[in-house]
Scaffold this motif. Structure first.
Motif, PDB file in Angstrom:
ATOM      1  N   GLU A 152      -8.213   7.996  -1.634  1.00  0.00           N
ATOM      2  CA  GLU A 152      -7.628   6.901  -0.854  1.00  0.00           C
ATOM      3  C   GLU A 152      -7.519   5.609  -1.665  1.00  0.00           C
ATOM      4  OE1 GLU A 152      -9.276   6.634   3.264  1.00  0.00           O
ATOM      5  OE2 GLU A 152     -10.363   8.427   2.625  1.00  0.00           O
ATOM      6  N   ARG A 153      -8.597   5.259  -2.369  1.00  0.00           N
ATOM      7  CA  ARG A 153      -8.554   4.023  -3.163  1.00  0.00           C
ATOM      8  C   ARG A 153      -7.528   4.125  -4.291  1.00  0.00           C
ATOM      9  NH1 ARG A 153     -13.716   1.502  -5.474  1.00  0.00           N
ATOM     10  NH2 ARG A 153     -14.279   3.640  -6.020  1.00  0.00           N
ATOM     11  N   ALA A 154      -7.357   5.333  -4.857  1.00  0.00           N
ATOM     12  CA  ALA A 154      -6.367   5.504  -5.914  1.00  0.00           C
ATOM     13  C   ALA A 154      -4.963   5.249  -5.379  1.00  0.00           C
ATOM     14  CB  ALA A 154      -6.466   6.908  -6.504  1.00  0.00           C
ATOM     15  N   VAL A 155      -4.664   5.739  -4.179  1.00  0.00           N
ATOM     16  CA  VAL A 155      -3.353   5.481  -3.576  1.00  0.00           C
ATOM     17  C   VAL A 155      -3.168   3.995  -3.298  1.00  0.00           C
ATOM     18  CG1 VAL A 155      -1.907   5.905  -1.539  1.00  0.00           C
ATOM     19  CG2 VAL A 155      -3.167   7.792  -2.582  1.00  0.00           C
ATOM     20  N   TRP A 156      -4.214   3.338  -2.800  1.00  0.00           N
ATOM     21  CA  TRP A 156      -4.128   1.913  -2.472  1.00  0.00           C
ATOM     22  C   TRP A 156      -3.892   1.067  -3.721  1.00  0.00           C
ATOM     23  CZ3 TRP A 156      -2.984  -1.588   0.808  1.00  0.00           C
ATOM     24  CH2 TRP A 156      -3.497  -2.881   0.727  1.00  0.00           C
ATOM     25  N   TYR A 157      -4.694   1.278  -4.760  1.00  0.00           N
ATOM     26  CA  TYR A 157      -4.513   0.503  -5.988  1.00  0.00           C
ATOM     27  C   TYR A 157      -3.181   0.841  -6.654  1.00  0.00           C
ATOM     28  CZ  TYR A 157      -9.460  -0.760  -5.635  1.00  0.00           C
ATOM     29  OH  TYR A 157     -10.658  -1.256  -5.208  1.00  0.00           O
ATOM     30  N   GLY A 158      -2.792   2.104  -6.604  1.00  0.00           N
ATOM     31  CA  GLY A 158      -1.497   2.491  -7.162  1.00  0.00           C
ATOM     32  C   GLY A 158      -0.354   1.767  -6.478  1.00  0.00           C
ATOM     33  N   SER A 159      -0.448   1.630  -5.150  1.00  0.00           N
ATOM     34  CA  SER A 159       0.597   0.925  -4.399  1.00  0.00           C
ATOM     35  C   SER A 159       0.733  -0.523  -4.845  1.00  0.00           C
ATOM     36  CB  SER A 159       0.286   0.982  -2.895  1.00  0.00           C
ATOM     37  OG  SER A 159       0.221   2.301  -2.428  1.00  0.00           O
ATOM     38  N   ILE A 160      -0.400  -1.184  -5.052  1.00  0.00           N
ATOM     39  CA  ILE A 160      -0.377  -2.592  -5.472  1.00  0.00           C
ATOM     40  C   ILE A 160       0.254  -2.723  -6.863  1.00  0.00           C
ATOM     41  CG2 ILE A 160      -1.838  -4.554  -6.093  1.00  0.00           C
ATOM     42  CD1 ILE A 160      -3.810  -3.592  -3.935  1.00  0.00           C
ATOM     43  N   ILE A 161      -0.121  -1.837  -7.776  1.00  0.00           N
ATOM     44  CA  ILE A 161       0.425  -1.915  -9.141  1.00  0.00           C
ATOM     45  C   ILE A 161       1.924  -1.640  -9.142  1.00  0.00           C
ATOM     46  CG2 ILE A 161       0.308  -0.887 -11.444  1.00  0.00           C
ATOM     47  CD1 ILE A 161      -2.668  -0.319 -10.887  1.00  0.00           C
ATOM     48  N   ILE A 162       2.376  -0.694  -8.321  1.00  0.00           N
ATOM     49  CA  ILE A 162       3.819  -0.429  -8.217  1.00  0.00           C
ATOM     50  C   ILE A 162       4.544  -1.671  -7.725  1.00  0.00           C
ATOM     51  CG2 ILE A 162       5.580   0.906  -7.001  1.00  0.00           C
ATOM     52  CD1 ILE A 162       3.608   3.243  -6.961  1.00  0.00           C
ATOM     53  N   ALA A 163       3.987  -2.340  -6.721  1.00  0.00           N
ATOM     54  CA  ALA A 163       4.605  -3.567  -6.205  1.00  0.00           C
ATOM     55  C   ALA A 163       4.715  -4.626  -7.298  1.00  0.00           C
ATOM     56  CB  ALA A 163       3.806  -4.093  -5.017  1.00  0.00           C
ATOM     57  N   LEU A 164       3.687  -4.740  -8.139  1.00  0.00           N
ATOM     58  CA  LEU A 164       3.742  -5.685  -9.262  1.00  0.00           C
ATOM     59  C   LEU A 164       4.855  -5.297 -10.242  1.00  0.00           C
ATOM     60  CD1 LEU A 164      -0.068  -6.215 -10.005  1.00  0.00           C
ATOM     61  CD2 LEU A 164       1.522  -7.839  -8.944  1.00  0.00           C
ATOM     62  N   GLY A 165       5.061  -3.991 -10.428  1.00  0.00           N
ATOM     63  CA  GLY A 165       6.133  -3.540 -11.310  1.00  0.00           C
ATOM     64  C   GLY A 165       7.503  -3.966 -10.821  1.00  0.00           C
ATOM     65  N   HIS A 166       7.726  -3.815  -9.509  1.00  0.00           N
ATOM     66  CA  HIS A 166       9.008  -4.255  -8.949  1.00  0.00           C
ATOM     67  C   HIS A 166       9.186  -5.764  -9.088  1.00  0.00           C
ATOM     68  CE1 HIS A 166      10.540  -0.553  -7.197  1.00  0.00           C
ATOM     69  NE2 HIS A 166       9.317  -0.251  -6.821  1.00  0.00           N
TER      70      HIS A 166
END
Length: 507
Positions: A90-104
Motif C-alpha cells: 500500500e505504501r509503495a502505491v501511495w509514494y509511487g502516486s506522489i512521484i508520478i504527480a511530480l513527474g507530470h
C-alpha cells in the motif's frame, strides 16, 4: 473466514471483493495519466523547434520513447523488491502516486523552462510507475485465494479499468494538442494522476484495510537492521541519480539513445536470467515452487516476444498513422493521437467477453492453461503484424495514403492477443510466485514489457520516408519469431502440466 462472509464480500463489486472497486478506479486514472502523455512523446520530440517541439530526429526520439517505457517496466522489479522488504504494497502505491504527480508537474514546466524539465519528468515517471504498477497488481491478487476460479476474471475486470483510462486519454489530449498546444496536452495527464492519488487514499486504502483482518496483505520481510540498510541504499542510489542527471545537463556525459537501446535489452535479459537462476538455486525453494518458477520464466520469454510487437503502437504504428494513413473525413482531419485509443476501446468491448469465456470454461473444467493462452496471444500478434506488412507494401507499391482500416485491423488482432496474455499473466504471477516473492515476481513480469519496449523503440525509428522499404522484411521477421514462439509454447504445454500435477499430488 466463514463461507457466508465470503459470499457477502463476493456480492460487493460485480461478484468480486469490494476492494476491487477502489483499485479499479485508482488504476483507471493512473493509466489515464500515462496514456495521456505516451503518444505525445515521439510527436513532441520530432516536431520542429519552431512548432514547439524538441527537433530530434526520429531514430533518437523513438529510442528515447523505448528507453522511457522500458525503464518504467524495468523499475517495477526494484519497486517490487522495495515493497516486499521495506514499504509494503500500500505504501509503495501511495509514494509511487506522489512521484508520478511530480513527474507530470516537471513536464508541464517545460513550457516555461529548458528541456531539462522534460527529461527530469520522464525520470520521475519511471520511478513512480515502478513502485505503483507492481504493487497495485499484487494487491488485486491478494483479494483471491489461490484456487479461486474468479481470479482471471477479476484481473480482466481490473484490466478493463486500465483500458478505460487508455481510451479517453488520447482522445482528450489529442483534442487539446490540436487546439491549445503541447503543454496543455501534457498537463491533462497530471490532472488524471491527482485524481488517481485521491481515489487511492480516500477509497481504495480504506476498502483494503477493512478486509485486512480476513485476507492479510503481504508485509515487508526485513527486520529493522535490514530496513536501515535499505534506506541507506536508497539514499545512495538517489545521490547517484542526481549526479548522473547533473552530469548530462552540464554536458559532461553524452547520451546516445540508439547505442544504449541496442545493448540495454540484452543486458536486462541477462540480469533476469541470472535472477531466476539465483532464486532457483539459492532461495531454498521446494520442488513444486521450482517448477512454478520455471513456468514463470517461460511466460516471461513469451511475454517479451509479444510486447516487442505490441508496444510499437506509440512509435512505429503512431508514425505510420501520421505519415501514411488517410485521416481525413470530409474537411475534418483525425488527430494522429486518436488512433492510440483504438486498442483501448477494443479492450473495453472484448474484455467482459474474455472474462465470461474464461469463467465459463473454468466451470466446465476446460479452461486453457497459461501456456495455451500465451501461445494463442503470439499467434494473434503475428496476424496483426502480417496485416501491417501488407499495409507497408501497399504504400511502397502505390504511394500515397492507405486506409485507416489497415491499422484498425492490426490493432484488433493485437487486442485479441493482449486479452489472452496480459490479464492472464498478471493473474499467473500472483498465483505462481513463491511465498514472500509476490512483488518481485510481478516486477519480473513487467520486466518483459521493459525488453519489449526497448525493441519496439528501436524498430520505431525505421518509419520514415527514406526507410519505409525496411518495414516489410523487418515485420516479416517479427511474424516468424512470434509463430516459432507460439509453436514452442504449444509443445511445452503438456509436459509442464504433467510436471505441475505430479508435484501437486506429491505435495
Amino acid at each position: 473466514m466463514e463461507n457466508k462472509d465470503i459470499l457477502r464480500l463476493d456480492q460487493d463489486f460485480f461478484g468480486h471483493p469490494k476492494p476491487l472497486q477502489g483499485l479499479f478506479l485508482t488504476e483507471l486514472w493512473e493509466r489515464f495519466s500515462y496514456y495521456g502523455i505516451r503518444p505525445l512523446l515521439i510527436l513532441y520530440m520530432t516536431a520542429m523547434i519552431s512548432q514547439g517541439g524538441l527537433g530530434l530526429d526520429r531514430a533518437n526520439a523513438a529510442a528515447i520513447v523505448g528507453l522511457f517505457a522500458g525503464c518504467i517496466y524495468l523499475f517495477t522489479l526494484v519497486g517490487g523488491w522495495l515493497s516486499d522488504h521495506w514499504l509494503g504494497q500500500e505504501r509503495a502505491v501511495w509514494y509511487g502516486s506522489i512521484i508520478i504527480a511530480l513527474g507530470h508537474l516537471s513536464i508541464a514546466l517545460t513550457a516555461w523552462g529548458s528541456s531539462v524539465f522534460f527529461y527530469l519528468g520522464l525520470v520521475f515517471l519511471v520511478i513512480g510507475s515502478g513502485l505503483f504498477k507492481t504493487c497495485i497488481s499484487v494487491i488485486v491478487g491478494t483479494l483471491y485465494q489461490a484456487q479461486d476460479q474468479r481470479r482471471d476474471a477479476g484481473f480482466s475486470i481490473f484490466y478493463m479499468g486500465i483500458n478505460l483510462g487508455a481510451f479517453f486519454a488520447p482522445l482528450i489530449t489529442g483534442a487539446l494538442l490540436k487546439n491549445y498546444g503541447w503543454h496543455i496536452g501534457f498537463g491533462i495527464g497530471g490532472v488524471g494522476m491527482l485524481v488517481s492519488l485521491l481515489i487511492f487514499r480516500g477509497l481504495a486504502m480504506p476498502q483494503v484495510a477493512r478486509l485486512r483482518a480476513d485476507f492479510p496483505l503481504p508485509q515487508p520481510a526485513a527486520n529493522s537492521k535490514q530496513i536501515r540498510s535499505i534506506k541507506r541504499g536508497v539514499m545512495l542510489a538517489t545521490l547517484a541519480l542526481i549526479t548522473a542527471i547533473w552530469s548530462v545537463y552540464q554536458g559532461w556525459v553524452i547520451i546516445q539513445p540508439i547505442a544504449i537501446i541496442e545493448y540495454f535489452a540484452l543486458f536486462i535479459v541477462a540480469v533476469v536470467m541470472s535472477y531466476f537462476a539465483y532464486l532457483f538455486l539459492f532461495k531454498g525453494l521446494n520442488r513444486t515452487e521450482k517448477y512454478r518458477l520455471i513456468l514463470c520464466f517461460i511466460l516471461f520469454v513469451a511475454a517479451t516476444l509479444f510486447w516487442a510487437v505490441f508496444e510499437q503502437q506509440p512509435t512505429s504504428l503512431n508514425l505510420f498513422a501520421q505519415d501514411y494513413t488517410n485521416r481525413s473525413i470530409g474537411s475534418f482531419e483525425i488527430p494522429t493521437v486518436w488512433f492510440q485509443s483504438i486498442n483501448a476501446i477494443f479492450i473495453i468491448i472484448f474484455s467482459p467477453i474474455a472474462a465470461w469465456v474464461w469463467m465459463t470454461l473454468a466451470r466446465r473444467q476446460r479452461e486453457p492453461s497459461y501456456l495455451a493462452k500465451f501461445s494463442l496471444a503470439l499467434v494473434f500478434a503475428a496476424l496483426g503484424f502480417a496485416i501491417m506488412i501488407l499495409a507497408a507494401q501497399q504504400v511502397l507499391n502505390h504511394g500515397g495514403l492507405v486506409s485507416p482500416f489497415w491499422l484498425i485491423s492490426c490493432l484488433l488482432m493485437m487486442t485479441f492477443g493482449e486479452l489472452c496474455l496480459s490479464p492472464v499473466g498478471l493473474s499467473a504471477m500472483t498465483k505462481l510466485a513463491p511465498k514472500g516473492l509476490g512483488g518481485q515476481m510481478m516486477g519480473i513480469w513487467f520486466t518483459a514489457s521493459a525488453v519489449g519496449n526497448l525493441v519496439a523503440g528501436w524498430i520505431g525509428g525505421h518509419v520514415s520516408g527514406n526507410q519505409l522499404n525496411q518495414l516489410p522484411p523487418l515485420f516479416s521477421k517479427c511474424v516468424m519469431i512470434l509463430l516459432i514462439g507460439a509453436v514452442i509454447l504449444a509443445l511445452l504445454r503438456k509436459p509442464m502440466l504433467r510436471l505441475m500435477q505430479q508435484q501437486t499430488e506429491q505435495g
